[in-house]
Design a protein around this motif. Structure first.
Motif, PDB file in Angstrom:
ATOM      1  N   ARG A 264       0.828  -1.202   0.000  1.00  0.00           N
ATOM      2  CA  ARG A 264       0.000   0.000   0.000  1.00  0.00           C
ATOM      3  C   ARG A 264       0.864   1.256   0.000  1.00  0.00           C
ATOM      4  NH1 ARG A 264      -0.888   3.381   3.725  1.00  0.00           N
ATOM      5  NH2 ARG A 264       0.044   2.023   5.318  1.00  0.00           N
ATOM      6  N   GLN A 265       1.996   1.224   0.758  1.00  0.00           N
ATOM      7  CA  GLN A 265       2.864   2.397   0.842  1.00  0.00           C
ATOM      8  C   GLN A 265       3.430   2.785  -0.521  1.00  0.00           C
ATOM      9  OE1 GLN A 265       2.788  -0.222   2.835  1.00  0.00           O
ATOM     10  NE2 GLN A 265       3.534   0.221   4.912  1.00  0.00           N
ATOM     11  N   ILE A 266       3.850   1.789  -1.294  1.00  0.00           N
ATOM     12  CA  ILE A 266       4.428   2.073  -2.608  1.00  0.00           C
ATOM     13  C   ILE A 266       3.369   2.638  -3.551  1.00  0.00           C
ATOM     14  CG2 ILE A 266       5.397   0.975  -4.674  1.00  0.00           C
ATOM     15  CD1 ILE A 266       6.925  -0.906  -2.836  1.00  0.00           C
ATOM     16  N   ILE A 267       2.180   2.051  -3.548  1.00  0.00           N
ATOM     17  CA  ILE A 267       1.118   2.514  -4.437  1.00  0.00           C
ATOM     18  C   ILE A 267       0.703   3.934  -4.095  1.00  0.00           C
ATOM     19  CG2 ILE A 267      -1.295   2.163  -5.085  1.00  0.00           C
ATOM     20  CD1 ILE A 267       0.679   0.273  -6.433  1.00  0.00           C
ATOM     21  N   GLU A 268       0.569   4.245  -2.811  1.00  0.00           N
ATOM     22  CA  GLU A 268       0.161   5.596  -2.420  1.00  0.00           C
ATOM     23  C   GLU A 268       1.217   6.624  -2.782  1.00  0.00           C
ATOM     24  OE1 GLU A 268      -0.882   5.579   1.675  1.00  0.00           O
ATOM     25  OE2 GLU A 268      -2.787   4.523   1.363  1.00  0.00           O
ATOM     26  N   THR A 269       2.488   6.265  -2.645  1.00  0.00           N
ATOM     27  CA  THR A 269       3.564   7.183  -3.033  1.00  0.00           C
ATOM     28  C   THR A 269       3.539   7.430  -4.537  1.00  0.00           C
ATOM     29  OG1 THR A 269       4.957   6.381  -1.223  1.00  0.00           O
ATOM     30  CG2 THR A 269       6.054   7.571  -3.010  1.00  0.00           C
ATOM     31  N   ALA A 270       3.381   6.361  -5.301  1.00  0.00           N
ATOM     32  CA  ALA A 270       3.326   6.494  -6.755  1.00  0.00           C
ATOM     33  C   ALA A 270       2.129   7.339  -7.176  1.00  0.00           C
ATOM     34  CB  ALA A 270       3.247   5.118  -7.400  1.00  0.00           C
ATOM     35  N   ARG A 271       0.992   7.140  -6.510  1.00  0.00           N
ATOM     36  CA  ARG A 271      -0.204   7.906  -6.855  1.00  0.00           C
ATOM     37  C   ARG A 271       0.013   9.399  -6.613  1.00  0.00           C
ATOM     38  NH1 ARG A 271      -2.915   7.636 -10.436  1.00  0.00           N
ATOM     39  NH2 ARG A 271      -3.099   5.413 -10.090  1.00  0.00           N
ATOM     40  N   ARG A 272       0.708   9.750  -5.521  1.00  0.00           N
ATOM     41  CA  ARG A 272       0.976  11.170  -5.252  1.00  0.00           C
ATOM     42  C   ARG A 272       1.877  11.760  -6.332  1.00  0.00           C
ATOM     43  NH1 ARG A 272       1.569   9.359   0.131  1.00  0.00           N
ATOM     44  NH2 ARG A 272       3.843   9.587   0.024  1.00  0.00           N
ATOM     45  N   LEU A 273       2.865  10.979  -6.779  1.00  0.00           N
ATOM     46  CA  LEU A 273       3.770  11.462  -7.813  1.00  0.00           C
ATOM     47  C   LEU A 273       3.056  11.665  -9.148  1.00  0.00           C
ATOM     48  CD1 LEU A 273       6.927   9.265  -7.100  1.00  0.00           C
ATOM     49  CD2 LEU A 273       6.753  11.735  -6.806  1.00  0.00           C
ATOM     50  N   LEU A 274       2.088  10.789  -9.445  1.00  0.00           N
ATOM     51  CA  LEU A 274       1.412  10.827 -10.739  1.00  0.00           C
ATOM     52  C   LEU A 274       0.187  11.737 -10.750  1.00  0.00           C
ATOM     53  CD1 LEU A 274       1.516   7.012 -11.629  1.00  0.00           C
ATOM     54  CD2 LEU A 274       2.887   8.823 -12.655  1.00  0.00           C
ATOM     55  N   SER A 275      -0.155  12.300  -9.593  1.00  0.00           N
ATOM     56  CA  SER A 275      -1.410  13.055  -9.500  1.00  0.00           C
ATOM     57  C   SER A 275      -1.429  14.280 -10.410  1.00  0.00           C
ATOM     58  CB  SER A 275      -1.651  13.486  -8.050  1.00  0.00           C
ATOM     59  OG  SER A 275      -0.579  14.318  -7.603  1.00  0.00           O
ATOM     60  N   THR A 296      11.011   5.928   1.407  1.00  0.00           N
ATOM     61  CA  THR A 296      11.831   7.093   1.745  1.00  0.00           C
ATOM     62  C   THR A 296      12.607   7.538   0.516  1.00  0.00           C
ATOM     63  OG1 THR A 296      13.678   5.693   2.457  1.00  0.00           O
ATOM     64  CG2 THR A 296      12.107   6.383   4.135  1.00  0.00           C
ATOM     65  N   ALA A 297      12.926   8.813   0.458  1.00  0.00           N
ATOM     66  CA  ALA A 297      13.733   9.373  -0.632  1.00  0.00           C
ATOM     67  C   ALA A 297      14.979  10.025  -0.027  1.00  0.00           C
ATOM     68  CB  ALA A 297      12.939  10.401  -1.419  1.00  0.00           C
ATOM     69  N   MET A 298      16.136   9.730  -0.586  1.00  0.00           N
ATOM     70  CA  MET A 298      17.410  10.259  -0.104  1.00  0.00           C
ATOM     71  C   MET A 298      18.083  11.031  -1.232  1.00  0.00           C
ATOM     72  SD  MET A 298      17.511   8.798   2.983  1.00  0.00           S
ATOM     73  CE  MET A 298      19.223   8.912   3.486  1.00  0.00           C
ATOM     74  N   SER A 299      18.835  12.036  -0.896  1.00  0.00           N
ATOM     75  CA  SER A 299      19.603  12.772  -1.911  1.00  0.00           C
ATOM     76  C   SER A 299      21.055  12.843  -1.460  1.00  0.00           C
ATOM     77  CB  SER A 299      19.039  14.183  -2.102  1.00  0.00           C
ATOM     78  OG  SER A 299      19.134  14.927  -0.900  1.00  0.00           O
TER      79      SER A 299
END
Length: 559
Positions: A264-275, A296-299
């Motif tokens: 669920r975490q991966i799908i929700e993150t992807a959905r926010r990116l594609l919104s 998580t996202a790291m730079s």
């Protein structure tokens, strides 16, 4: 896991054009495989009349494997592969109609860059030049005067050496279909149903080819996701989904909105990116499985810093979770990052395996190992033979070693078939450029024992009894294929006669033995003749070597 209600709706849709729009992990390929099974088992389609296409070799291999699991031997009768592979076969057969000589080779990216280098294109501009050339052929993109001149010189260089690149494979097939309608009709008539995976990755030119294949029967089943189109740089156009919906009069696409792969975490993150993206089809992807980790996202300031963190993070996680190193996978955007990461993992003593074709231990390393194994051997080929025999047949380097030996030794026979150096060079350049591929090796797992093929033993017995009784074998010729079948039987030494019995259903020929009649597929006949041919053979031969006389210009002593 049984199909969901939406998946079943796609699988059991009425015969005709079907559009399945699915999010990631929603079972697109699963539906395609099950659709093929449904067409054969419930709608009477013959496997040989199905064509299943996909975008990448990896996906094609997966589909072929899953079809084999579903249908067994019959799965091998389904045409399955990438669209590029299908078009390549079409050009091998009909390429002369668009000005391509027989025996052409395929230029990989390294070869293409070599051509551009000879034309004076700077190294930093080569990638962009190849992209522009692709758009020029597949999207009718207009080039500037300088780029157009280089493009024409590039094509002329390839044609002089009888070479095509990957864009040519699609572009020339489209041209063939447009200019030679009768050939397009002939090719399209080979299949009764076309199934296409990852439809969103097709370019407009590729879509035209698929559309032509299904133009007559309009039985085309496509699955795709407009939000997963990642090949726009190669001409992919997710709007082909809408074009298909319109041109094939799809009343309602089947929408698969249940993700069965990700958390669920991966799908929700992807959905926010594609919104923020413009979507062609309204769908809301949902997932039920809870993940062990949050996304998580790291730079990082540079690649070495990122690699340093990555290695330490894996080491720490492994200690805490008691996992094996085989539980970890790292994805990266550029090959250079993978090379540097591999070096660091090796220094840390962490076992790793880079994607095939990019690892440090490639040909140069193979030669060094062979030389080290036989330090007193001046003959490199002899050293390589010793190395190949000691490694064992299942070691992946063993195949590479034998291929090296075969290619080098084959040069001797190849030399004898050409009177001048120029023709020899042309012959070498016309060969496929890229990693060696052995066609027999690729299908070795698909080869089957004739005795295991359904109906082969029964037919072999029937043929033998008919011959023993001194009677000819009756073949119906009204379907056309019977004439060729009679020729095969005659070449195998059997008497035949034309049978007046009409074929039934989709069968091509009818065999008559005494008073019994039974429909038989040509492959069944081939397997039956294999059984008859081998019945008197000596079974004591367990290990043997096959020699190809043509590689030594049919010189028996050399072979």
């Amino acid at each position: 896991m049984p199909p969901s209600s939406k998946q079943r709706e796609a699988i059991e849709a009425p015969v005709g054009p079907v559009l399945v729009v699915a999010g990631p992990g929603a079972g697109k390929t699963f539906c395609l495989i099950k659709r093929a099974e449904y067409l054969v088992r419930n709608k009477g389609f013959r496997p040989a009349r199905l064509c299943a296409l996909t975008f990448t070799n990896k996906a094609a291999e997966e589909i072929a494997s899953r079809l084999a699991q579903q249908f067994g031997v019959a799965g091998g009768e389904i045409t399955c592969g990438t669209l590029h592979a299908l078009c390549l076969g079409i050009l091998r057969e009909f390429g002369e109609h668009v000005g391509i000589r027989r025996g052409f080779g395929i230029a990989d990216e390294d070869y293409q860059r070599g051509v551009l280098r000879r034309l004076g294109v700077p190294r930093k501009q080569m990638y962009q030049a190849l992209v522009l050339f692709g758009r020029r052929r597949l999207q009718d993109h207009l080039l500037g005067e300088r780029d157009e001149r280089i493009f024409r010189e590039y094509l002329a260089d390839l044609r002089r050496r009888n070479m095509l690149d990957f864009d040519d494979i699609i572009g020339l097939t489209r041209k063939l279909f447009l200019e030679q309608k009768h050939i397009a009709t002939t090719i399209g008539s080979r299949w009764d149903y076309v199934l296409v995976d990852e439809f969103q990755d097709l370019s407009s030119a590729q879509y035209e080819i698929v559309k032509t294949l299904g133009e007559k029967h309009r039985c085309v089943f496509v699955v795709g996701d407009d939000e997963q189109s990642i090949f726009s740089w190669a001409g992919a156009n997710p709007k082909v989904l809408q074009d298909f919906e319109s041109e094939f009069a799809i009343r309602q696409p089947v929408l698969l909105d249940r993700n069965r792969r990700n958390s669920r975490q991966i799908i929700e993150t992807a959905r926010r990116l594609l919104s923020a993206n413009l979507t062609l089809f309204e769908k809301k992807i949902e997932a039920d499985r809870e993940g062990e980790y949050e996304v998580t996202a790291m730079s990082f300031s540079d690649d070495p810093t990122e690699i340093e963190w990555l290695v330490k993070d894996m080491q720490q996680d492994r200690k805490q979770q008691d996992r094996s190193w085989g539980d970890y996978a790292v994805l990266y955007r550029r090959h250079r990052i993978g090379t540097e990461l591999e070096k660091r993992l090796i220094r840390e003593g962490i076992p790793c395996r880079l994607a095939r074709g990019q690892a440090l231990m490639e040909p140069a390393h193979l030669l060094d190992r062979a030389r080290a194994l036989v330090p007193d051997q001046d003959d490199l080929l002899a050293a390589m033979r010793v190395y190949a025999r000691q490694q064992g047949r299942h070691d992946p380097d063993t195949k590479k070693a034998w291929r090296f030996i075969y290619h080098v030794e084959n040069l001797h026979g190849l030399r004898k078939t050409h009177e001048t150096l120029g023709t020899l060079v042309e012959a070498l350049l016309a060969q496929r450029v890229g990693r060696y591929r052995n066609p027999l090796e690729e299908v070795a797992d698909d080869l089957t024992d004739p005795a295991e093929y359904p109906g082969a033993e029964e037919l072999a017995t029937d043929i033998a009894n008919t011959q023993k009784a001194g009677k000819p074998i009756g073949v119906a010729t009204s379907a056309g294929l019977g004439f060729a079948i009679r020729g095969v039987l005659a070449a195998a030494g059997y008497n035949t006669k034309v049978c007046d019995t009409e074929p039934s259903g989709n069968e091509d020929v009818v065999w008559t033995h005494d008073k019994m009649q039974s429909p038989v597929f040509p492959v069944t006949l081939f397997k039956a003749l294999q059984l008859l041919q081998s019945k008197d053979s000596n079974d004591s031969l367990r290990e043997y070597v096959t020699f190809d006389l043509e590689t030594t210009d049919k010189d028996v002593s050399d072979c």
